[in-house]
Scaffold this active site. Structure first.
Site, mmCIF file in Angstrom:
data_model
loop_
_atom_site.group_PDB
_atom_site.id
_atom_site.type_symbol
_atom_site.label_atom_id
_atom_site.label_comp_id
_atom_site.label_asym_id
_atom_site.label_seq_id
_atom_site.Cartn_x
_atom_site.Cartn_y
_atom_site.Cartn_z
ATOM 1 C CE LYS A 42 -3.323 -0.946 -0.648
ATOM 2 N NZ LYS A 42 -3.578 -1.487 -2.030
ATOM 3 C CG HIS A 97 4.277 -6.082 -1.293
ATOM 4 N ND1 HIS A 97 4.306 -4.773 -1.667
ATOM 5 C CD2 HIS A 97 3.073 -6.562 -1.714
ATOM 6 C CE1 HIS A 97 3.179 -4.470 -2.304
ATOM 7 N NE2 HIS A 97 2.422 -5.538 -2.346
ATOM 8 C CB SER A 127 -3.826 2.581 1.553
ATOM 9 O OG SER A 127 -3.958 1.965 0.308
#
Ligand code: A3P
Length: 283
Positions: A42, A97, A127
């Site tokens: 995010k 990520h 988010s």
């Protein structure tokens, strides 16, 4: 969805698997001409994928408008993405990520380039609160209070934001890592693209540069079904509940955190970031 930990970091089946994480961690070979887009969830990962894709195609939007983002910039931390990455004709664009300690060990001996994007953790949290809740099988986080506790303690997918950023920051003297923030992209996308191009050794003329900036805008990406997550199957993600392209602004956390929550966050931030010699746009 069944949660599991790999080396202390939270993941969830069936999207992630121990086997893939272990392979990527220990065996995956990075090539010197790889470009890897890395960000905590995010933080603008899809945005950076779009930017890198457009830079590669000299601003021509046909590639990003016709090929799904997960094929253009496959996620090496997901079994399906890893398969695509392993067949990707070089030079590859890859995404992940992963925190640094789980990133391919082969990186330490390669010239592969990493672009690491950071975002105000308050905005990344807000988010994430809206996005993860729409995955059919992820646990329901309930209130922001509950989600914030998990976020601050690192009991969320890919672990603690603080550890992620600090782990990658330790690599900041390496010439093949470029650090940028979501906030910088937002304040000056054109200048950011120029800096990214310089890091990648890529030259674009002013027309091409403008085309990258235009096609990586929030509105263009929101309408690009190859990039906006709308092709994700309904049985995985409830599109009525969440959107990848939600607001695309900085500071939306102010609309979602109470004063008490924000003060609590600030305390945790100060404690966790003590000793970090860096000033961020959100400080
Ligand atoms: P919001 O939920 O705050 O709107 P990631 O790709 O790492 O999952 O990050 C998603 C966040 O990046 C979302 O934030 C999304 O709106 C924002 N984003 C994606 N593309 C963007 C763009 N072109 N411009 C601004 N923000 C963008």
């Amino acid at each position: 969805m069944a949660y599991f930990k790999y080396k202390g970091i939270l993941f969830a089946h069936p999207i992630y698997s121990e086997e893939t994480l272990s392979y990527v961690d220990n065996e995956f070979q990075l090539f010197d001409d790889d470009i890897v887009n890395v960000a905590y969830p995010k933080s603008g990962t899809h945005w950076m994928s779009e930017v890198l894709g457009l830079i590669r195609s000299h601003g021509d939007p046909s590639w990003v408008q016709n090929v799904p983002i997960w094929e253009r910039t496959p996620w090496i931390d997901i079994p399906e993405g890893l398969k695509i990455a392993l067949k990707y004709p070089p030079p590859r664009l890859l995404s992940t990520h992963l925190p640094f300690q789980l990133f391919p060990k082969s990186f330490l001996h390669s010239k592969a380039k990493v672009v690491y994007t950071m975002r105000n953790p308050r905005d990344a949290m807000v988010s994430g609160y809206h996005f993860f809740g729409a995955f059919k099988d992820l646990k329901d986080y309930g209130t922001m209070d509950v989600f914030m506790e998990w976020f601050l303690s690192g009991e969320v997918l890919f672990g603690s934001w603080f550890d992620h950023v600090k782990g990658w920051m330790e690599m900041k003297d390496r010439a093949n890592i470029f650090f940028i923030t979501y906030e910088e992209l937002q304040q000056d996308l054109r200048g950011s693209v120029q800096r990214i191009c310089r890091f990648l050794g890529k030259e674009l003329n002013s027309q091409q540069l403008e085309a990258v900036v235009e096609n990586a805008s929030f509105h263009k990406m929101k309408d690009n079904k190859m990039s906006n997550f709308s092709l994700t199957p309904d049985d995985l993600f409830d599109h009525t509940k969440g959107k990848l392209m939600r607001k695309g602004i900085s500071g939306d956390w102010k609309n979602h955190l109470t004063v008490a929550q924000s003060e609590h966050f600030d305390r945790a931030y100060r404690e966790n970031m003590r000793g970090v010699n860096m000033t961020f746009p959100w400080d």
